[in-house]
Design an enzyme around this catalytic site. Structure first.
Site, PDB file in Angstrom:
ATOM      1  N   LYS A 220      58.214 -31.972  22.624  1.00 18.58           N
ATOM      2  CA  LYS A 220      57.787 -32.692  21.418  1.00 18.58           C
ATOM      3  C   LYS A 220      56.863 -33.832  21.836  1.00 18.58           C
ATOM      4  O   LYS A 220      57.274 -34.990  21.865  1.00 18.58           O
ATOM      5  CB  LYS A 220      58.995 -33.282  20.684  1.00 18.58           C
ATOM      6  CG  LYS A 220      59.804 -32.316  19.881  1.00 18.58           C
ATOM      7  CD  LYS A 220      60.843 -33.105  19.077  1.00 18.58           C
ATOM      8  CE  LYS A 220      61.727 -32.206  18.270  1.00 18.58           C
ATOM      9  NZ  LYS A 220      62.720 -32.979  17.501  1.00 18.58           N
TER      10      LYS A 220
ATOM     11  N   ARG B  88      75.078 -24.606  19.430  1.00 16.05           N
ATOM     12  CA  ARG B  88      74.549 -24.143  20.720  1.00 16.05           C
ATOM     13  C   ARG B  88      74.529 -22.613  20.785  1.00 16.05           C
ATOM     14  O   ARG B  88      73.712 -22.026  21.478  1.00 16.05           O
ATOM     15  CB  ARG B  88      75.385 -24.688  21.880  1.00 16.05           C
ATOM     16  CG  ARG B  88      75.290 -26.190  22.070  1.00 16.05           C
ATOM     17  CD  ARG B  88      75.981 -26.613  23.369  1.00 16.05           C
ATOM     18  NE  ARG B  88      76.234 -28.033  23.428  1.00 16.05           N
ATOM     19  CZ  ARG B  88      75.338 -28.959  23.748  1.00 16.05           C
ATOM     20  NH1 ARG B  88      74.106 -28.600  24.016  1.00 16.05           N
ATOM     21  NH2 ARG B  88      75.666 -30.237  23.784  1.00 16.05           N
TER      22      ARG B  88
ATOM     23  N   ASP C 112      61.665 -35.027  24.520  1.00 16.98           N
ATOM     24  CA  ASP C 112      61.392 -35.759  23.291  1.00 16.98           C
ATOM     25  C   ASP C 112      60.640 -37.045  23.664  1.00 16.98           C
ATOM     26  O   ASP C 112      59.445 -36.999  23.915  1.00 16.98           O
ATOM     27  CB  ASP C 112      62.739 -36.036  22.613  1.00 16.98           C
ATOM     28  CG  ASP C 112      62.630 -36.429  21.159  1.00 16.98           C
ATOM     29  OD1 ASP C 112      61.628 -37.032  20.773  1.00 16.98           O
ATOM     30  OD2 ASP C 112      63.577 -36.138  20.408  1.00 16.98           O
TER      31      ASP C 112
ATOM     32  N   PHE D 142      64.322 -31.635  13.510  1.00 15.54           N
ATOM     33  CA  PHE D 142      65.594 -31.633  14.213  1.00 15.54           C
ATOM     34  C   PHE D 142      66.010 -30.172  14.377  1.00 15.54           C
ATOM     35  O   PHE D 142      66.345 -29.502  13.403  1.00 15.54           O
ATOM     36  CB  PHE D 142      66.663 -32.438  13.473  1.00 15.54           C
ATOM     37  CG  PHE D 142      67.874 -32.660  14.329  1.00 15.54           C
ATOM     38  CD1 PHE D 142      67.875 -33.647  15.296  1.00 15.54           C
ATOM     39  CD2 PHE D 142      68.988 -31.843  14.213  1.00 15.54           C
ATOM     40  CE1 PHE D 142      68.968 -33.835  16.129  1.00 15.54           C
ATOM     41  CE2 PHE D 142      70.088 -32.027  15.027  1.00 15.54           C
ATOM     42  CZ  PHE D 142      70.071 -33.021  15.988  1.00 15.54           C
TER      43      PHE D 142
ATOM     44  N   GLU E 290      65.118 -28.401  31.462  1.00 19.62           N
ATOM     45  CA  GLU E 290      65.537 -29.204  30.311  1.00 19.62           C
ATOM     46  C   GLU E 290      65.429 -28.371  29.036  1.00 19.62           C
ATOM     47  O   GLU E 290      64.582 -27.478  28.949  1.00 19.62           O
ATOM     48  CB  GLU E 290      64.625 -30.447  30.243  1.00 19.62           C
ATOM     49  CG  GLU E 290      64.887 -31.405  29.124  1.00 19.62           C
ATOM     50  CD  GLU E 290      66.202 -32.143  29.229  1.00 19.62           C
ATOM     51  OE1 GLU E 290      67.248 -31.520  28.939  1.00 19.62           O
ATOM     52  OE2 GLU E 290      66.202 -33.330  29.551  1.00 19.62           O
ATOM     53  N   ASP E 291      66.284 -28.670  28.061  1.00 16.10           N
ATOM     54  CA  ASP E 291      66.186 -27.959  26.789  1.00 16.10           C
ATOM     55  C   ASP E 291      65.021 -28.474  25.957  1.00 16.10           C
ATOM     56  O   ASP E 291      64.260 -27.702  25.396  1.00 16.10           O
ATOM     57  CB  ASP E 291      67.501 -28.013  26.001  1.00 16.10           C
ATOM     58  CG  ASP E 291      68.000 -29.415  25.697  1.00 16.10           C
ATOM     59  OD1 ASP E 291      67.452 -30.404  26.243  1.00 16.10           O
ATOM     60  OD2 ASP E 291      68.961 -29.545  24.921  1.00 16.10           O
TER      61      ASP E 291
END
Length: 187
Positions: free
Chosen positions: A134, A173, A106, A160, A102-103
């Site tokens: 996060k 990206r 959150d 963000f 996963e990037d």
């Protein structure tokens, strides 16, 4: 305006990222070395594509690769609700160790949905390898499958961020580092 003019602060440079990716790949290699159970890396499209490519190229054991797509954001910065799988994996993961790549983790909503989905497909274990984490925004406790492990690149402050595969409205990206997007770019 050049891309750099859109970034408020650089959090992790290309060199920081490359060093951490190498450490993660080495840890994954060590953890699964000698296992008779096949290993599959499942990248969460689209944000994890660069991270997935970099990590799997450095893993020193045989590994299959596939992608899954889950949608929960739309074009904004806030989740639109419950995630849904819009494109499933093609590889049969039954009886295999799966590493969900996963990037960013959150709230944990999407990740929990994906872990449960892979478990329902019979994965022997489901681990998570996230580039950014996060924990301050977590709403769902992560429950891994089998002897799954949690691999984290960096703990991310509640900003963000874009770059290294992560986007805002499908842009940024291609930024080779991770930076905080200036608020005027997304408000």
């Amino acid at each position: 305006m050049a891309l750099e003019g859109h970034i408020e602060t650089v959090l992790w440079t290309e060199a920081d990222i490359a060093a951490r990716v190498a450490e993660l790949a080495s840890q994954i290699t060590d953890d699964f070395l000698g296992s008779s159970v096949p290993l599959v890396a499942v990248g969460v499209a689209t944000g994890a594509f660069l991270f997935l490519a970099d990590v799997v190229r450095r893993i020193k054991i045989p590994i299959e690769v596939d992608f899954i797509r889950a949608e929960s954001y739309g074009s904004g910065t806030e989740s639109s609700g419950a995630p849904r799988i819009s494109c499933d994996i093609k590889i049969d993961v039954a009886g295999k160790h799966v590493i969900l790549v996963e990037d960013i983790v959150d709230t944990g909503n999407t990740l929990s949905c994906l872990v449960a989905h892979l478990e329902s497909k019979g994965a022997s274990s489901v681990s998570v390898c996230t580039f950014l984490d996060k924990p301050a925004r977590r709403k769902v406790e992560l429950k891994l499958v089998g002897e799954g492990k949690f691999y984290r690149g960096f703990e991310c402050p509640d900003y963000f961020v874009v770059g290294y595969g992560m986007d805002f409205a499908e842009l940024y990206r291609n930024v080779p580092y991770v930076g905080v997007l200036k608020p005027e770019m997304y408000k």
